[in-house]
Design a protein around this motif. Structure first.
Motif, short mmCIF file in Angstrom:
data_model
loop_
_atom_site.label_atom_id
_atom_site.label_comp_id
_atom_site.label_asym_id
_atom_site.label_seq_id
_atom_site.Cartn_x
_atom_site.Cartn_y
_atom_site.Cartn_z
N HIS A 18 0.95 -1.12 0.00
CA HIS A 18 0.14 -0.03 0.04
C HIS A 18 0.84 1.15 0.04
N THR A 125 -3.03 -2.48 14.70
CA THR A 125 -3.51 -2.52 13.50
C THR A 125 -4.55 -3.70 13.62
N TRP A 127 -5.85 -4.96 10.59
CA TRP A 127 -6.06 -5.70 9.40
C TRP A 127 -5.35 -7.00 9.46
N GLN A 142 -10.31 -3.06 6.81
CA GLN A 142 -10.55 -1.72 6.62
C GLN A 142 -10.53 -0.77 7.93
N PRO A 144 -8.93 0.83 11.30
CA PRO A 144 -7.87 2.00 11.55
C PRO A 144 -6.52 1.16 11.96
N GLU A 146 -3.79 2.67 14.38
CA GLU A 146 -3.79 3.64 15.50
C GLU A 146 -2.38 3.86 16.16
N GLN A 166 -3.00 7.44 5.81
CA GLN A 166 -4.20 7.87 5.29
C GLN A 166 -4.11 7.90 3.78
N GLY A 169 -4.53 4.42 1.91
CA GLY A 169 -5.60 3.75 2.11
C GLY A 169 -5.38 2.78 3.28
N ASN A 171 -5.76 3.78 6.54
CA ASN A 171 -6.67 4.27 7.60
C ASN A 171 -5.87 4.68 8.87
N VAL A 173 -5.06 6.68 11.94
CA VAL A 173 -5.42 7.65 12.88
C VAL A 173 -4.51 7.96 13.97
#
Length: 313
Positions: A18, A125, A127, A142, A144, A146, A166, A169, A171, A173
């Protein structure tokens, strides 16, 4: 930004993919020769949320990369963190940000031996990922990612990484209390990972058993007790169980990493999850029978399979 992925298994490859797709300069680092060879010759083949792609990526062993990085994402197994940090010391500069997204507990203390605290960014994460064959992975989710800088005065450094995630893709935060999310993620791995590994099945099937409520309550209560005593983190047991069940609904078909480890004759991270809770409980004079029994059973399964435990590997 020059980025190294230190530990390019399933999750590391997913993040590296990504980040490179979004324009960053990424090098995957790992010690698995077959994986390196396939990625170097054929590119990384990755299926993201059901869509397959192939991307040419740089990949090598840690000692073969010979330039300082702007950022390093660490994705080793818990027991592999120290040897990985020793092998990449030469690519860590005065301003290199090291982002730790490992499962398990206690990693900040290890990182502080190799990196200035101002440059350490801790995170979590949700994911999920897996390796199907050398150079072939899948990556799903999908939720966050952190992050929080370990030094409160260095928030801006973490925000740069959050923005990059971000844009890629992933996410990103910013969290004002990553210790809380680290403990809650540990609950995820101490339940989903451990139980799927022991019962040799998917998250969905474990969470459909008649005993799931009892198992979740016992394990999460012990995690919450030690989190409060050790780090003054307040985990609401019922809220955490609800979170786990909601997460299981989303990723139910997945075989989590601890199951994958046993299936591939690799030691598990149990000593950094349920095992860490069981050991800490002794220091605080409280009981943690669920976590102790889960730890014992995982180690018994490692013994049966002829796998050295993390503490002995």
């Amino acid at each position: 930004m020059k980025i190294a992925i230190a530990g390019s298994g399933a999750l590391g490859c997913g993040f590296g993919y990504h980040l490179q797709k979004s324009g960053e300069e990424v090098t995957l680092l790992d010690n698995w020769a077959d994986h390196i060879q396939v990625v170097s010759e054929n590119g990384l083949t990755i299926t993201v949320n059901g869509k397959e792609d192939n991307l040419k990526m740089n990949m090598c062993k840690p000692h073969e990369l010979n330039e300082e990085m702007d950022a390093i994402f660490v994705f080793t197994k818990s027991m592999g963190l120290k040897p990985m940090m020793e092998s990449i010391d030469h690519i860590i500069g005065a301003d290199t940000k090291v982002i730790c997204l490992l499962n398990g507990l206690g990693h900040l203390k290890t990182l502080e031996h190799y990196v200035d605290k101002k440059n350490i960014i801790m995170g979590t994460t949700v994911w999920t990922a897996g390796i199907d064959a050398p150079g072939i992975t899948h990556f799903n989710g999908q939720g966050p990612v952190e992050l929080q800088n370990s030094d409160p005065s260095e928030k801006e450094g973490a925000l740069v990484i959050v923005d990059m995630l971000q844009r890629s893709g992933l996410n990103g935060v910013y969290s004002d209390n990553v210790n809380y999310t680290t403990w809650r993620k540990a609950c995820v791995n101490g339940t989903m990972n451990a139980l799927c590994a022991l019962l040799d099945t998917t998250i969905e099937k474990v969470f459909s058993t008649s005993t799931i409520d009892s198992m979740l309550s016992g394990i999460v209560t012990e995690f919450a007790t030690v989190a409060r005593l050790q780090d003054d983190i307040k985990l609401d047991v019922e809220e955490t169980i609800t979170y786990l069940k909601n997460l299981a609904d989303k990723v139910g078909a997945h075989y989590p990493s601890m199951h994958q480890d046993l299936a591939n004759n690799r030691p598990t991270e149990i000593d950094f999850l349920n095992g860490a809770v069981a050991e800490a409980s002794k220091r605080f004079g409280v009981e943690a029978p669920y976590c102790q029994k889960v730890t014992d059973l995982i180690h018994a399964k490692e013994d049966i399979l002829g796998i050295p435990s993390a503490s002995n590997s």
